[in-house]
Design a protein around this motif. Structure first.
Motif, PDB file in Angstrom:
ATOM      1  N   GLU A   1       0.847  -1.189   0.000  1.00 47.21           N
ATOM      2  CA  GLU A   1       0.000   0.000   0.000  1.00 47.21           C
ATOM      3  C   GLU A   1       0.885   1.242   0.000  1.00 47.21           C
ATOM      4  O   GLU A   1       2.043   1.193   0.403  1.00 47.21           O
ATOM      5  N   ALA A   2       0.315   2.339  -0.460  1.00 49.36           N
ATOM      6  CA  ALA A   2       1.045   3.609  -0.493  1.00 49.36           C
ATOM      7  C   ALA A   2       0.072   4.737  -0.208  1.00 49.36           C
ATOM      8  O   ALA A   2      -1.144   4.608  -0.426  1.00 49.36           O
ATOM      9  N   GLU A   3       0.607   5.849   0.263  1.00 50.75           N
ATOM     10  CA  GLU A   3      -0.237   7.003   0.558  1.00 50.75           C
ATOM     11  C   GLU A   3      -0.705   7.689  -0.723  1.00 50.75           C
ATOM     12  O   GLU A   3      -1.799   8.247  -0.773  1.00 50.75           O
ATOM     13  N   GLU A   4       0.135   7.680  -1.759  1.00 54.38           N
ATOM     14  CA  GLU A   4      -0.246   8.319  -3.013  1.00 54.38           C
ATOM     15  C   GLU A   4      -1.131   7.381  -3.844  1.00 54.38           C
ATOM     16  O   GLU A   4      -1.154   6.179  -3.635  1.00 54.38           O
ATOM     17  N   ARG A   5      -1.804   7.949  -4.805  1.00 60.07           N
ATOM     18  CA  ARG A   5      -2.593   7.161  -5.745  1.00 60.07           C
ATOM     19  C   ARG A   5      -1.726   6.727  -6.924  1.00 60.07           C
ATOM     20  O   ARG A   5      -0.650   7.257  -7.167  1.00 60.07           O
ATOM     21  N   HIS A   6      -2.220   5.711  -7.646  1.00 56.80           N
ATOM     22  CA  HIS A   6      -1.579   5.231  -8.875  1.00 56.80           C
ATOM     23  C   HIS A   6      -0.159   4.706  -8.616  1.00 56.80           C
ATOM     24  O   HIS A   6       0.749   4.914  -9.430  1.00 56.80           O
ATOM     25  N   ILE A   7       0.014   4.075  -7.483  1.00 56.11           N
ATOM     26  CA  ILE A   7       1.302   3.441  -7.171  1.00 56.11           C
ATOM     27  C   ILE A   7       1.118   1.934  -7.285  1.00 56.11           C
ATOM     28  O   ILE A   7       0.164   1.373  -6.737  1.00 56.11           O
ATOM     29  N   PHE A   8       2.004   1.304  -8.004  1.00 54.21           N
ATOM     30  CA  PHE A   8       1.913  -0.149  -8.152  1.00 54.21           C
ATOM     31  C   PHE A   8       3.312  -0.744  -8.235  1.00 54.21           C
ATOM     32  O   PHE A   8       4.301  -0.054  -8.515  1.00 54.21           O
ATOM     33  N   GLN A   9       3.359  -2.022  -7.996  1.00 47.59           N
ATOM     34  CA  GLN A   9       4.640  -2.745  -7.999  1.00 47.59           C
ATOM     35  C   GLN A   9       5.104  -2.975  -9.430  1.00 47.59           C
ATOM     36  O   GLN A   9       4.315  -3.308 -10.310  1.00 47.59           O
ATOM     37  N   THR A  10       6.413  -2.823  -9.627  1.00 43.99           N
ATOM     38  CA  THR A  10       6.995  -3.142 -10.940  1.00 43.99           C
ATOM     39  C   THR A  10       8.021  -4.270 -10.870  1.00 43.99           C
ATOM     40  O   THR A  10       8.363  -4.848 -11.898  1.00 43.99           O
ATOM     41  N   ALA A  11       8.505  -4.566  -9.647  1.00 48.27           N
ATOM     42  CA  ALA A  11       9.493  -5.645  -9.509  1.00 48.27           C
ATOM     43  C   ALA A  11       9.507  -6.116  -8.053  1.00 48.27           C
ATOM     44  O   ALA A  11       9.097  -5.388  -7.139  1.00 48.27           O
ATOM     45  N   TYR A  12       9.976  -7.344  -7.856  1.00 43.22           N
ATOM     46  CA  TYR A  12      10.125  -7.876  -6.499  1.00 43.22           C
ATOM     47  C   TYR A  12      11.403  -8.700  -6.390  1.00 43.22           C
ATOM     48  O   TYR A  12      11.969  -9.137  -7.406  1.00 43.22           O
ATOM     49  N   HIS A  13      11.828  -8.917  -5.151  1.00 39.52           N
ATOM     50  CA  HIS A  13      13.015  -9.722  -4.854  1.00 39.52           C
ATOM     51  C   HIS A  13      12.743 -10.518  -3.577  1.00 39.52           C
ATOM     52  O   HIS A  13      12.563  -9.936  -2.505  1.00 39.52           O
ATOM     53  N   VAL A  14      12.658 -11.843  -3.680  1.00 43.49           N
ATOM     54  CA  VAL A  14      12.350 -12.734  -2.558  1.00 43.49           C
ATOM     55  C   VAL A  14      13.595 -13.526  -2.180  1.00 43.49           C
ATOM     56  O   VAL A  14      14.310 -14.048  -3.046  1.00 43.49           O
ATOM     57  N   THR A  15      13.874 -13.620  -0.873  1.00 44.98           N
ATOM     58  CA  THR A  15      14.952 -14.485  -0.371  1.00 44.98           C
ATOM     59  C   THR A  15      14.393 -15.385   0.727  1.00 44.98           C
ATOM     60  O   THR A  15      13.559 -14.959   1.532  1.00 44.98           O
ATOM     61  N   VAL A  16      14.858 -16.626   0.742  1.00 46.22           N
ATOM     62  CA  VAL A  16      14.439 -17.617   1.730  1.00 46.22           C
ATOM     63  C   VAL A  16      15.689 -18.246   2.335  1.00 46.22           C
ATOM     64  O   VAL A  16      16.592 -18.683   1.606  1.00 46.22           O
ATOM     65  N   THR A  17      15.758 -18.277   3.672  1.00 43.00           N
ATOM     66  CA  THR A  17      16.907 -18.865   4.361  1.00 43.00           C
ATOM     67  C   THR A  17      16.430 -19.894   5.372  1.00 43.00           C
ATOM     68  O   THR A  17      15.290 -19.858   5.834  1.00 43.00           O
ATOM     69  N   GLU A  18      17.324 -20.802   5.738  1.00 42.90           N
ATOM     70  CA  GLU A  18      17.029 -21.762   6.790  1.00 42.90           C
ATOM     71  C   GLU A  18      17.165 -21.091   8.154  1.00 42.90           C
ATOM     72  O   GLU A  18      18.055 -20.266   8.366  1.00 42.90           O
ATOM     73  N   ASP A  19      16.288 -21.435   9.068  1.00 45.43           N
ATOM     74  CA  ASP A  19      16.277 -20.825  10.393  1.00 45.43           C
ATOM     75  C   ASP A  19      17.594 -21.078  11.110  1.00 45.43           C
ATOM     76  O   ASP A  19      18.084 -22.211  11.165  1.00 45.43           O
ATOM     77  N   GLY A  20      18.168 -20.011  11.667  1.00 48.28           N
ATOM     78  CA  GLY A  20      19.393 -20.136  12.449  1.00 48.28           C
ATOM     79  C   GLY A  20      20.648 -20.336  11.621  1.00 48.28           C
ATOM     80  O   GLY A  20      21.721 -20.549  12.180  1.00 48.28           O
ATOM     81  N   GLN A  21      20.523 -20.293  10.303  1.00 47.25           N
ATOM     82  CA  GLN A  21      21.682 -20.492   9.445  1.00 47.25           C
ATOM     83  C   GLN A  21      21.721 -19.397   8.386  1.00 47.25           C
ATOM     84  O   GLN A  21      20.703 -18.799   8.031  1.00 47.25           O
ATOM     85  N   ALA A  22      22.899 -19.162   7.877  1.00 48.19           N
ATOM     86  CA  ALA A  22      23.054 -18.128   6.852  1.00 48.19           C
ATOM     87  C   ALA A  22      22.770 -18.670   5.454  1.00 48.19           C
ATOM     88  O   ALA A  22      22.744 -17.908   4.487  1.00 48.19           O
TER      89      ALA A  22
END
Length: 333
Positions: free
Chosen positions: A29-50
């Protein structure tokens, strides 16, 4: 701009999933109007490990979801994940951390055995005439209702517990108790399924409920959809005429050792105050038969007996695959 509402397979921080390639989603969500996502970056790690098990890199997309490859293959592993999104004005915003935890993913992970209460003679007038009778031999008018079996086992915790999980399912429905306290907030677990094809397993975090020394695990069973009265005519036992339990507790100690406690012939079985409990007919609770001692160490009920191990296998087991049934509100009159 804010990124929020992180979900794994439409669930918030799910415990005990069996999907090794889960789908992750989020909102923004954003305070301004006409704001939308153009890209994403997802990372997944194991708990307690790098160790990073998945890094999507920057994906040019307006989709608010990402389907992981099959990388979450370790049973009982908690995976932590985050997403950073970029909007159409070039600004980036990162989410808070979310998690999901796998359950027992393979049949080889199970050391517990399916157990059934041994058939009983009449324990109470309301109990008469049910156990062991042919499942299609009587009409609803003639039938006696099934009492709710209670199963218990005492065990010892040998040191400081780092974390502990209980994995449970049943033929019928069940309620889990540990040291006299209810475990989790599941209602009617393991819920209605096509039992021959899949049967859901619930995972519980019992770390805080364990105590060093003597502990008692208790389970109450009822007919549920497995053996209860279903359909227009109230016909019982459409799936099976014997209730059963499968449960496995895994304790991980702070010293690095671990221990497994599973259902087997060491469990005891008896009846209590629930004379019967049926989804359609209702529940009869006889307080004269109530005895909370069965949830305390050292209990020796005179009418309690043993259980029978059964070979029902594990091939149809799957983790809880949606938000579970639970109490959302209580109305006072």
């Amino acid at each position: 701009m804010k990124v929020y509402g992180l979900r794994c397979d439409a669930m918030e921080n799910p415990l005990g999933i069996s999907v090794t390639a889960p789908r992750l989603s989020w909102k923004m969500e954003a305070e301004e109007r006409h704001i939308f996502q153009t890209a994403y970056h997802v990372t997944v790690t194991e708990d307690g490990q790098a160790r990073v098990v998945y890094d999507s890199g920057i994906v040019e997309s307006q989709n608010h979801f990402a389907e992981l490859p099959e990388v979450c293959t370790v049973s009982g592993m908690r995976y932590r994940w985050q997403v950073t999104v970029r909007d159409n004005r070039g600004r980036e915003s990162g989410s808070e951390e979310a998690w999901f935890e796998t359950g027992l993913l393979t049949e080889q992970d199970w050391q517990a055995k399916w157990i059934e209460p041994k058939q009983q003679q009449t324990v109470h007038d309301d109990y008469a005439g049910y156990w062991g009778e042919p499942k299609q031999s009587k009409t609803i008018e003639e039938e006696k209702l099934r009492p709710c079996p209670m199963l218990r086992r005492e065990f010892r915790v040998k040191g400081k517990v780092a974390r502990a999980r209980a994995y449970a399912t049943a033929h019928g429905i069940y309620r889990l108790l540990l040291n006299g306290k209810r475990v989790g907030n599941y209602e009617l677990a393991p819920e209605m399924t096509c039992y021959e094809q899949y049967l859901q397993v619930q995972t519980y975090d019992i770390t805080e409920l364990l105590q060093e020394g003597d502990n008692v695990i208790g389970v109450v069973l009822a007919d549920g959809w497995w053996a209860g009265r279903l359909g227009h005519y109230g016909i019982p036992v459409q799936y099976g005429d014997h209730l059963a339990l499968l449960m496995q507790i895994q304790i991980f100690y702070e010293d690095g050792t671990d221990e497994v406690i599973g259902t087997d012939q060491t469990f005891g079985f008896g009846f209590g105050a629930r004379v019967y409990a049926d989804l359609y007919i209702g529940e009869k609770y006889d307080a004269n038969l109530a005895d909370d001692g069965w949830l305390r160490p050292g209990y020796a009920g005179s009418s309690w007996t043993g259980v029978t191990e059964k070979e029902y296998g594990y091939a149809n087991l799957t983790g809880q695959n949606a938000e579970h049934i639970q109490v959302l509100d209580t109305l006072e009159f």
